[in-house]
Structure formats: C-alpha cells, structure tokens
Design a protein around this motif. Sequence first.
Motif, PDB file in Angstrom:
ATOM      1  N   ILE A   1     -60.246  37.521 -29.467  1.00 59.61           N
ATOM      2  CA  ILE A   1     -61.458  36.298 -29.366  1.00 59.61           C
ATOM      3  C   ILE A   1     -61.716  37.375 -30.438  1.00 59.61           C
ATOM      4  O   ILE A   1     -62.789  37.244 -31.228  1.00 59.61           O
ATOM      5  N   THR A   2     -61.883  38.722 -30.738  1.00 59.68           N
ATOM      6  CA  THR A   2     -62.353  39.715 -31.534  1.00 59.68           C
ATOM      7  C   THR A   2     -61.727  39.472 -33.122  1.00 59.68           C
ATOM      8  O   THR A   2     -62.375  39.549 -33.606  1.00 59.68           O
ATOM      9  N   LEU A   3     -61.510  38.769 -33.588  1.00 57.76           N
ATOM     10  CA  LEU A   3     -60.421  38.929 -34.312  1.00 57.76           C
ATOM     11  C   LEU A   3     -60.824  37.757 -34.776  1.00 57.76           C
ATOM     12  O   LEU A   3     -61.281  37.585 -36.180  1.00 57.76           O
TER      13      LEU A   3
ATOM     14  N   LEU B   1     -56.372  40.516 -20.649  1.00 58.92           N
ATOM     15  CA  LEU B   1     -57.118  40.967 -21.092  1.00 58.92           C
ATOM     16  C   LEU B   1     -57.576  41.894 -22.316  1.00 58.92           C
ATOM     17  O   LEU B   1     -58.277  40.987 -23.386  1.00 58.92           O
ATOM     18  N   LEU B   2     -56.646  42.442 -22.748  1.00 59.87           N
ATOM     19  CA  LEU B   2     -57.246  43.369 -23.886  1.00 59.87           C
ATOM     20  C   LEU B   2     -56.306  42.318 -24.698  1.00 59.87           C
ATOM     21  O   LEU B   2     -57.054  42.450 -25.966  1.00 59.87           O
ATOM     22  N   GLN B   3     -55.423  41.525 -25.284  1.00 57.42           N
ATOM     23  CA  GLN B   3     -54.522  40.771 -25.824  1.00 57.42           C
ATOM     24  C   GLN B   3     -56.051  39.679 -26.012  1.00 57.42           C
ATOM     25  O   GLN B   3     -55.322  39.202 -27.207  1.00 57.42           O
ATOM     26  N   TRP B   4     -56.269  38.900 -24.748  1.00 57.27           N
ATOM     27  CA  TRP B   4     -56.917  37.960 -25.176  1.00 57.27           C
ATOM     28  C   TRP B   4     -58.800  38.918 -26.001  1.00 57.27           C
ATOM     29  O   TRP B   4     -59.302  38.156 -26.899  1.00 57.27           O
ATOM     30  N   GLY B   5     -59.139  40.238 -25.179  1.00 55.84           N
ATOM     31  CA  GLY B   5     -60.104  40.259 -25.988  1.00 55.84           C
ATOM     32  C   GLY B   5     -60.391  40.492 -27.464  1.00 55.84           C
ATOM     33  O   GLY B   5     -60.681  40.453 -28.163  1.00 55.84           O
ATOM     34  N   ALA B   6     -59.146  40.626 -27.958  1.00 56.22           N
ATOM     35  CA  ALA B   6     -58.596  41.079 -29.314  1.00 56.22           C
ATOM     36  C   ALA B   6     -58.332  40.239 -30.616  1.00 56.22           C
ATOM     37  O   ALA B   6     -59.547  40.050 -31.758  1.00 56.22           O
TER      38      ALA B   6
ATOM     39  N   THR C   1     -55.840  30.309 -34.432  1.00 52.07           N
ATOM     40  CA  THR C   1     -57.125  30.919 -34.097  1.00 52.07           C
ATOM     41  C   THR C   1     -56.812  31.369 -35.632  1.00 52.07           C
ATOM     42  O   THR C   1     -58.550  31.148 -36.399  1.00 52.07           O
ATOM     43  N   VAL C   2     -56.603  31.931 -36.307  1.00 46.48           N
ATOM     44  CA  VAL C   2     -56.364  33.031 -37.480  1.00 46.48           C
ATOM     45  C   VAL C   2     -56.620  31.452 -38.608  1.00 46.48           C
ATOM     46  O   VAL C   2     -57.922  31.572 -39.296  1.00 46.48           O
ATOM     47  N   VAL C   3     -55.850  30.687 -38.840  1.00 41.81           N
ATOM     48  CA  VAL C   3     -55.497  29.699 -39.351  1.00 41.81           C
ATOM     49  C   VAL C   3     -57.162  28.778 -39.270  1.00 41.81           C
ATOM     50  O   VAL C   3     -57.449  28.499 -41.043  1.00 41.81           O
TER      51      VAL C   3
ATOM     52  N   LEU D   1     -59.476  43.981 -39.361  1.00 42.87           N
ATOM     53  CA  LEU D   1     -58.947  42.145 -38.780  1.00 42.87           C
ATOM     54  C   LEU D   1     -57.311  42.354 -38.574  1.00 42.87           C
ATOM     55  O   LEU D   1     -56.947  41.862 -37.722  1.00 42.87           O
ATOM     56  N   CYS D   2     -56.592  43.318 -39.469  1.00 42.73           N
ATOM     57  CA  CYS D   2     -55.255  43.563 -39.098  1.00 42.73           C
ATOM     58  C   CYS D   2     -54.794  44.056 -37.799  1.00 42.73           C
ATOM     59  O   CYS D   2     -53.944  43.931 -37.070  1.00 42.73           O
ATOM     60  N   GLY D   3     -55.467  45.080 -37.583  1.00 40.67           N
ATOM     61  CA  GLY D   3     -55.577  45.418 -36.116  1.00 40.67           C
ATOM     62  C   GLY D   3     -55.977  45.157 -35.461  1.00 40.67           C
ATOM     63  O   GLY D   3     -55.153  44.754 -34.137  1.00 40.67           O
ATOM     64  N   CYS D   4     -56.934  44.135 -35.058  1.00 38.67           N
ATOM     65  CA  CYS D   4     -56.541  43.342 -33.913  1.00 38.67           C
ATOM     66  C   CYS D   4     -56.138  42.133 -34.108  1.00 38.67           C
ATOM     67  O   CYS D   4     -55.936  41.924 -32.766  1.00 38.67           O
ATOM     68  N   PHE D   5     -55.391  41.798 -35.326  1.00 35.23           N
ATOM     69  CA  PHE D   5     -54.273  40.412 -35.148  1.00 35.23           C
ATOM     70  C   PHE D   5     -53.330  41.748 -34.366  1.00 35.23           C
ATOM     71  O   PHE D   5     -52.105  41.051 -33.273  1.00 35.23           O
ATOM     72  N   TRP D   6     -52.522  42.527 -35.328  1.00 34.66           N
ATOM     73  CA  TRP D   6     -51.392  43.270 -34.772  1.00 34.66           C
ATOM     74  C   TRP D   6     -51.366  43.548 -33.231  1.00 34.66           C
ATOM     75  O   TRP D   6     -50.600  43.976 -32.417  1.00 34.66           O
TER      76      TRP D   6
END
Length: 107
Positions: A97-99, A90-95, A27-29, A59-64
């Motif tokens: 998608i936000t990233l 759900l928190l994982q996927w939210g972070a 996703t990031v790449v 960005l780092c906060g969402c990734f980690w």
Amino acid sequence: MNPAPQPGAARVVTRWSVAGLVLLVPTVVVAWIAVLSTYRGGRCLTYGEQCSTVPGEALCGCFWGALAAGLLALVWPRARWTGARVGVVLLQWGAQITLGALILSGA
C-alpha cells in the motif's frame, strides 16, 4: 501454554499472502498508468520536467520488501508461530500500500 492453531486461520493468512503477491505487479502498473496519464506525468515522461521527488530507492525498497514478506509468509510453517506469520502478511500489505501511495504521490 499456547492454544492449538486453527487450520482455518492458517489458510486465511495464506490466502491474504497469495492475494498480495498476485496484486503486487498490477498495483504498480495501475498506479504508474494513473500517474503518467496526468499533465504532470506527461511532462515528466516527454520532457523530463516536473517529475516526482520520491526517490527510486524508496519505491524499490517497498516493492522488494512486499515481495520478500509475501514469499516469507508462504514458506513459513503453517502450524508454527501463526501470530508472527500474520505480522509478516500485515507487513507485506503495508509495504504494498505504501508503494502504491508513493507512486501516486508523484501525480
């Protein structure tokens, strides 16, 4: 009294968590490739002009955060607190998608 957790539901939550972890780096790449292929992204990469105003800490906060939530959902006991485990996924996927959205907003 809580009903007994369904073993199938625990597997579904685990699959979603694993899918999120597997798709995190792609996703990031892909988002960065999409941003850098634009005119604005090219100017930022080449000349350091017109770069995104999204702070790198976000960005780092969402990734980690997505990575930590995904790993937490994997190590969480399958038979205990299934609802909380679903919330972590759900928190994982939210972070995640936000990233992706934050990276793409720099285009």
